[in-house]
Design an enzyme around this catalytic site. Structure first.
Site, PDB file in Angstrom:
ATOM      1  N   HIS A 100       0.863  -1.183   0.000  1.00 34.98           N
ATOM      2  CA  HIS A 100       0.000   0.000   0.000  1.00 34.98           C
ATOM      3  C   HIS A 100       0.891   1.222   0.000  1.00 34.98           C
ATOM      4  O   HIS A 100       1.891   1.278   0.715  1.00 34.98           O
ATOM      5  CB  HIS A 100      -0.927   0.008   1.212  1.00 34.98           C
ATOM      6  CG  HIS A 100      -0.235  -0.270   2.513  1.00 34.98           C
ATOM      7  ND1 HIS A 100       0.123  -1.541   2.908  1.00 34.98           N
ATOM      8  CD2 HIS A 100       0.194   0.562   3.494  1.00 34.98           C
ATOM      9  CE1 HIS A 100       0.739  -1.482   4.078  1.00 34.98           C
ATOM     10  NE2 HIS A 100       0.798  -0.213   4.458  1.00 34.98           N
ATOM     11  N   HIS A 102       1.245   4.944   1.049  1.00 37.61           N
ATOM     12  CA  HIS A 102       0.679   5.996   1.903  1.00 37.61           C
ATOM     13  C   HIS A 102       0.777   7.320   1.155  1.00 37.61           C
ATOM     14  O   HIS A 102       1.835   7.649   0.589  1.00 37.61           O
ATOM     15  CB  HIS A 102       1.502   6.161   3.189  1.00 37.61           C
ATOM     16  CG  HIS A 102       1.477   5.003   4.136  1.00 37.61           C
ATOM     17  ND1 HIS A 102       0.715   5.005   5.282  1.00 37.61           N
ATOM     18  CD2 HIS A 102       2.132   3.826   4.120  1.00 37.61           C
ATOM     19  CE1 HIS A 102       0.916   3.863   5.940  1.00 37.61           C
ATOM     20  NE2 HIS A 102       1.778   3.135   5.257  1.00 37.61           N
TER      21      HIS A 102
HETATM   22  P1  5GP Z   1       2.100   0.051   7.323  1.00 37.88           P
HETATM   23  O1  5GP Z   1       2.511   0.224   8.764  1.00 37.88           O
HETATM   24  O2  5GP Z   1       1.941  -1.416   6.976  1.00 37.88           O
HETATM   25  O3  5GP Z   1       2.950   0.793   6.342  1.00 37.88           O
HETATM   26  O4  5GP Z   1       0.687   0.748   7.206  1.00 37.88           O
HETATM   27  C1  5GP Z   1      -0.508   0.134   7.588  1.00 37.88           C
HETATM   28  C2  5GP Z   1      -1.521   1.241   7.748  1.00 37.88           C
HETATM   29  O5  5GP Z   1      -2.805   0.667   7.778  1.00 37.88           O
HETATM   30  C3  5GP Z   1      -1.348   2.032   9.045  1.00 37.88           C
HETATM   31  O6  5GP Z   1      -1.143   3.413   8.729  1.00 37.88           O
HETATM   32  C4  5GP Z   1      -2.646   1.784   9.800  1.00 37.88           C
HETATM   33  O7  5GP Z   1      -3.125   2.927  10.492  1.00 37.88           O
HETATM   34  C5  5GP Z   1      -3.595   1.365   8.691  1.00 37.88           C
HETATM   35  N1  5GP Z   1      -4.616   0.438   9.132  1.00 37.88           N
HETATM   36  C6  5GP Z   1      -4.445  -0.631   9.955  1.00 37.88           C
HETATM   37  N2  5GP Z   1      -5.604  -1.280  10.131  1.00 37.88           N
HETATM   38  C7  5GP Z   1      -6.528  -0.599   9.398  1.00 37.88           C
HETATM   39  C8  5GP Z   1      -7.933  -0.782   9.182  1.00 37.88           C
HETATM   40  O8  5GP Z   1      -8.567  -1.710   9.687  1.00 37.88           O
HETATM   41  N3  5GP Z   1      -8.552   0.127   8.375  1.00 37.88           N
HETATM   42  C9  5GP Z   1      -7.885   1.156   7.800  1.00 37.88           C
HETATM   43  N4  5GP Z   1      -8.597   1.992   7.026  1.00 37.88           N
HETATM   44  N5  5GP Z   1      -6.565   1.356   7.966  1.00 37.88           N
HETATM   45  C10 5GP Z   1      -5.900   0.490   8.768  1.00 37.88           C
END
Ligand code: 5GP
Ligand code: ZN
Length: 114
Positions: A100, A102
């Site tokens: 994903h 950001h």
């Molecule tokens: P990562 O840390 O893997 O780069 O980013 C994961 C992102 O997913 C985090 O910014 C977190 O806030 C978001 N996230 C985690 N669980 C959920 C969810 O259930 N729904 C949404 N919309 N975002 C989520």
């Protein structure tokens, strides 16, 4: 990928605020936003990390960045500035293993990041 959070969101099994979707991508609001605009640009196809990309994904990844730029413009942040980030694996803090991008905007984003 039945145990993947983002696959479940894409399948409609877990609710999320969807801000854009097309044949290839779904864009949702981050549940824990770190800036006034914080959305996640997610490919419909499950890819665990950037390490799993192949040359066949080049157009997909390009479309993710182009969607980020379009959304930044839509929200009026294209001139002020915005940040696009992929976190990969433990030391970068990846917590959901479905790639994903950001998109963060709407405040001064310091560098280097934490
Ligand atoms: P990562 O840390 O893997 O780069 O980013 C994961 C992102 O997913 C985090 O910014 C977190 O806030 C978001 N996230 C985690 N669980 C959920 C969810 O259930 N729904 C949404 N919309 N975002 C989520
Ligand atoms: Zn997935």
């Amino acid at each position: 990928m039945s145990d993947c959070l983002f696959c479940k969101i894409i399948a409609g099994q877990i609710p999320a605020t969807i801000v854009h979707q097309d044949e290839w991508l779904v864009v949702i609001e981050d549940i824990n936003p770190q800036a006034p605009l914080h959305v996640l640009i997610i490919p419909r196809r499950h890819i665990a990390t950037l390490n799993d990309l192949t040359s066949e994904d080049d157009a997909l990844v390009g479309s993710m960045f182009r969607r980020a730029a379009a959304l930044a413009k839509e929200h009026g942040y294209h001139e002020r500035g915005y940040r696009t980030v992929f976190n990969t694996n433990r030391e970068a803090g990846q917590s959901v293993f479905h790639i994903h991008l950001h998109l963060l905007a709407g405040r001064l984003l310091t560098w280097p990041p934490g």
